[in-house]
Structure formats: C-alpha cells, structure tokens
Design a protein around this motif. Structure first.
Motif, short mmCIF file in Angstrom:
data_model
loop_
_atom_site.label_atom_id
_atom_site.label_comp_id
_atom_site.label_asym_id
_atom_site.label_seq_id
_atom_site.Cartn_x
_atom_site.Cartn_y
_atom_site.Cartn_z
N ALA A 68 -7.00 7.83 3.01
CA ALA A 68 -7.11 6.44 2.67
C ALA A 68 -7.89 5.68 3.66
O ALA A 68 -8.73 4.79 3.16
CB ALA A 68 -5.80 5.68 2.55
N ALA A 69 -7.79 5.83 4.86
CA ALA A 69 -8.60 5.03 6.08
C ALA A 69 -9.98 5.49 6.05
O ALA A 69 -10.63 4.80 6.37
CB ALA A 69 -7.97 5.51 7.57
N LYS A 70 -10.34 6.73 5.54
CA LYS A 70 -11.74 7.16 5.42
C LYS A 70 -12.46 6.55 4.10
O LYS A 70 -13.60 6.21 4.25
CB LYS A 70 -11.99 8.46 5.29
N MET A 71 -11.73 6.56 2.97
CA MET A 71 -12.13 6.14 1.81
C MET A 71 -12.16 4.80 1.65
O MET A 71 -13.09 4.36 0.81
CB MET A 71 -11.21 7.06 0.53
N GLN A 72 -11.45 3.95 2.16
CA GLN A 72 -11.27 2.64 1.90
C GLN A 72 -13.06 1.83 2.34
O GLN A 72 -13.30 0.89 1.85
CB GLN A 72 -10.66 1.76 2.91
N ALA A 73 -14.04 2.70 2.88
CA ALA A 73 -15.18 2.23 3.13
C ALA A 73 -16.16 2.50 1.94
O ALA A 73 -17.55 1.99 2.13
CB ALA A 73 -15.63 2.79 4.56
N THR A 93 6.20 5.69 -1.29
CA THR A 93 5.68 5.77 0.14
C THR A 93 4.35 6.12 0.26
O THR A 93 3.57 5.78 1.04
CB THR A 93 6.67 7.03 0.57
N ALA A 94 3.89 6.89 -0.88
CA ALA A 94 2.65 7.17 -0.96
C ALA A 94 1.73 6.10 -1.17
O ALA A 94 0.62 5.87 -0.29
CB ALA A 94 2.02 8.23 -2.06
N ALA A 95 2.15 4.89 -2.00
CA ALA A 95 1.61 3.76 -1.96
C ALA A 95 1.33 2.98 -0.82
O ALA A 95 0.45 2.53 -0.33
CB ALA A 95 2.08 2.92 -3.23
N GLU A 96 2.23 2.96 -0.02
CA GLU A 96 2.54 2.11 1.01
C GLU A 96 1.58 2.72 2.09
O GLU A 96 1.00 2.18 2.94
CB GLU A 96 3.86 2.03 1.73
N GLY A 97 1.44 3.73 2.31
CA GLY A 97 0.52 4.52 3.08
C GLY A 97 -1.07 4.30 2.77
O GLY A 97 -1.77 4.16 3.83
N ILE A 98 -1.14 4.20 1.67
CA ILE A 98 -2.79 3.96 1.13
C ILE A 98 -2.73 2.52 1.81
O ILE A 98 -3.71 1.99 2.30
CB ILE A 98 -2.84 3.86 -0.23
N LEU A 99 -1.89 1.55 1.16
CA LEU A 99 -2.10 -0.03 1.52
C LEU A 99 -2.25 -0.19 2.90
O LEU A 99 -2.98 -1.42 3.15
CB LEU A 99 -0.82 -0.62 0.71
N ALA A 100 -1.58 0.50 3.80
CA ALA A 100 -1.65 0.27 5.29
C ALA A 100 -3.23 0.29 5.70
O ALA A 100 -3.46 0.11 6.69
CB ALA A 100 -0.52 1.01 6.07
N TYR A 154 -5.98 0.12 3.46
CA TYR A 154 -6.92 -0.12 2.41
C TYR A 154 -6.71 -1.52 2.39
O TYR A 154 -6.16 -2.11 1.42
CB TYR A 154 -6.49 0.63 1.09
N PRO A 155 -7.54 -2.17 3.08
CA PRO A 155 -7.36 -3.75 3.11
C PRO A 155 -7.86 -4.49 1.70
O PRO A 155 -7.26 -5.48 1.56
CB PRO A 155 -8.09 -4.10 4.43
N ILE A 156 -8.60 -3.88 1.03
CA ILE A 156 -8.87 -4.56 -0.07
C ILE A 156 -7.98 -4.72 -1.29
O ILE A 156 -7.92 -5.36 -2.17
CB ILE A 156 -10.24 -3.99 -0.68
N LEU A 157 -6.93 -4.02 -1.19
CA LEU A 157 -5.85 -4.04 -1.94
C LEU A 157 -4.73 -4.71 -1.40
O LEU A 157 -4.38 -4.46 -0.35
CB LEU A 157 -5.08 -2.62 -2.35
N SER A 158 -3.91 -5.64 -2.04
CA SER A 158 -2.83 -6.45 -1.66
C SER A 158 -1.42 -5.91 -2.17
O SER A 158 -0.73 -6.71 -1.69
CB SER A 158 -3.35 -7.89 -2.42
N GLY A 159 -1.20 -4.90 -2.68
CA GLY A 159 -0.08 -4.50 -3.06
C GLY A 159 -0.03 -3.37 -4.16
O GLY A 159 -1.15 -2.91 -4.60
N TRP A 160 0.99 -3.23 -4.75
CA TRP A 160 1.22 -1.94 -5.75
C TRP A 160 1.67 -2.53 -7.08
O TRP A 160 2.56 -3.46 -6.99
CB TRP A 160 1.63 -0.62 -5.61
N VAL A 161 1.34 -2.03 -8.03
CA VAL A 161 1.96 -2.37 -9.49
C VAL A 161 2.38 -1.19 -10.24
O VAL A 161 1.75 -0.02 -9.97
CB VAL A 161 1.16 -3.21 -10.25
#
Length: 237
Positions: free
Chosen positions: A118-123, A149-156, A158-165
């Motif tokens: 996620a940290a790499k792909m957010q760019a 938990t997987a979603a929280e790992g991505i959101l931490a 991936y700053p362009i996302l504000s949460g999960w649904v």
C-alpha cells in the motif's frame, strides 16, 4: 498450561485438540449452553483463557477474565467498538490481554506485506484498490475482522482514502466486498486494478489448524506478561 476455552465451536474444538496434543490441560469449556459457569473460574485454577465467541458475548467474557486476573487471548471479531474499554480494564487490573482478528502466522505476514505494498502503490493513481473476503456460511460478522484489519493497513498508508465501506462503491473510500460460500475457511484478496492490468495479494486458508496453532502460540507467549499485545508483538513484525 491450564487453559480455559471460552467458545466451543469449530475453532474451540480445534484448539482443544491441538492444545492437548502439545501437553496442555483444558480445565473447562464455555459456550452459550453453560455461559453462567464462567464465574467459577479464577486465576487460581486457570493459567490462560482462549476466547472465540460471538460479537455480543466477547466483551463480557474478556472483561470477566481481566477483572479476575486471568490472562486472556481473544480472536472474537465484531466487538472492537469496546476495544479501548478492554485496554483500560487491562491496565487497571495489571492484566494480560492478547487480541488478534486472525491468529494465522501466514495471515499476519499477509498484513505486513499488505502495508508495504500500500505504501508503494499509493503513488500510482491509475490503480484502484479494493478488498474481497470470502468465508463459510456460518460467519456472523461482515466484513470479517481480518478484512477490516487489512483495510486499516491500507488506509494507514494510502492518504487519498478516508475510510472503508462495506459492499458499496463510494468515492474516496476503500470498498470491502464480503461473500459467504459453503466450506470456505477464509480467503482475503487485496486488488490493485487499472485499465491495463491488475495486481493481487491473497491469503487462502486451507484449514483452521493455522488459526488454532497461532492462538495456542499466543497463549504460551502471554505467560508472565502484563499489558495489551497482538501478533506484531509476538512475531516481531
């Protein structure tokens, strides 16, 4: 160790078999038919409790253990709105509490790699990220705790996302799709899709043995400790 099993469904029975094979003692089993018998167990007759129950019962079970000096390992999901209360109880009673949404070593490596990717792909804005989780028909909570938990790992990361649904397409949110099928232990897939290609990170569980083994490892690791812990602590991730 003297282990109390709180929750005696498929997971509880698997943990019992593996714990006995490792030389541990099962001092009692609690389920919805005898939940009142939990009151007879204390730190004097239990070394650790392993708790896998329903969302509505989990916090009460964990609270009882922490207030009565019983170290507790929990894998129940769907109750985390009260997690801060559990942490507070653990601190107030100098207790020991180990929580994981999934005790599989493989799944926790999946979490670790998920955060890195996620940290790499957010760019790379051409890719849209999503999560799909598939479980057996008896799985109560949707999305699964592992999916969250997987979603929280991505959101931490991936700053362009504000949460999960859950199960809906919403701009600026991470969608977790939940599916329930017969005889599926647990599958979690993180997908990055663009118009030209797709990247996937997946974990597919073949049996409950990995979850049960991890829970027993956590119970052994928690011995003589105080505080709140998780799989990252035990696996040094």
């Amino acid at each position: 160790m003297r282990i109390l099993l709180i929750g005696y469904g498929k997971m509880g029975k698997t943990i019992e078999q593996m714990a006995l094979a490792k030389g541990h003692q099962i001092v009692g089993t609690i389920d919805h038919t005898n939940s009142e018998t939990l009151q007879k167990y204390t730190a004097a007759n239990v070394d650790v409790a392993i708790e896998f129950t329903h969302p509505e019962a989990a916090f009460g079970n964990i609270s009882y253990c922490l207030t009565n000096g019983i170290p507790v390992v929990s894998g129940s999901t769907g109750w985390l709105d009260k997690f801060d209360e559990a942490k507070k109880l653990c601190s107030e009673h100098n207790g020991a509490f180990f929580y994981a949404s999934n005790f599989s070593v493989g799944v926790n490596l999946f979490f670790h790699f998920n955060e890195y990717i996620a940290a790499k792909m957010q760019a790379y804005k051409a890719y849209k990220v999503g999560i799909r989780e598939i479980h057996h028909l008896q799985k109560v909570d949707k999305p699964s705790g592992t999916g969250i938990t997987a979603a929280e790992g991505i959101l931490a990361n991936y700053p362009i996302l504000s949460g999960w649904v859950a199960d809906e397409e919403t701009e600026g949110k991470l969608n977790i799709i939940s599916e329930r099928e017969p005889d599926v232990v647990g599958t979690h897939i993180v997908t990055y899709s663009s118009e030209v290609d797709k990247i996937e990170l997946a974990h597919v569980a073949h049996s409950r043995a990995g979850f049960a083994e991890g829970a027993i490892m956590a119970a052994e690791w928690l011995k003589d400790k105080e505080g709140v812990y998780g799989m990252k602590d035990m696996l040094n991730l």
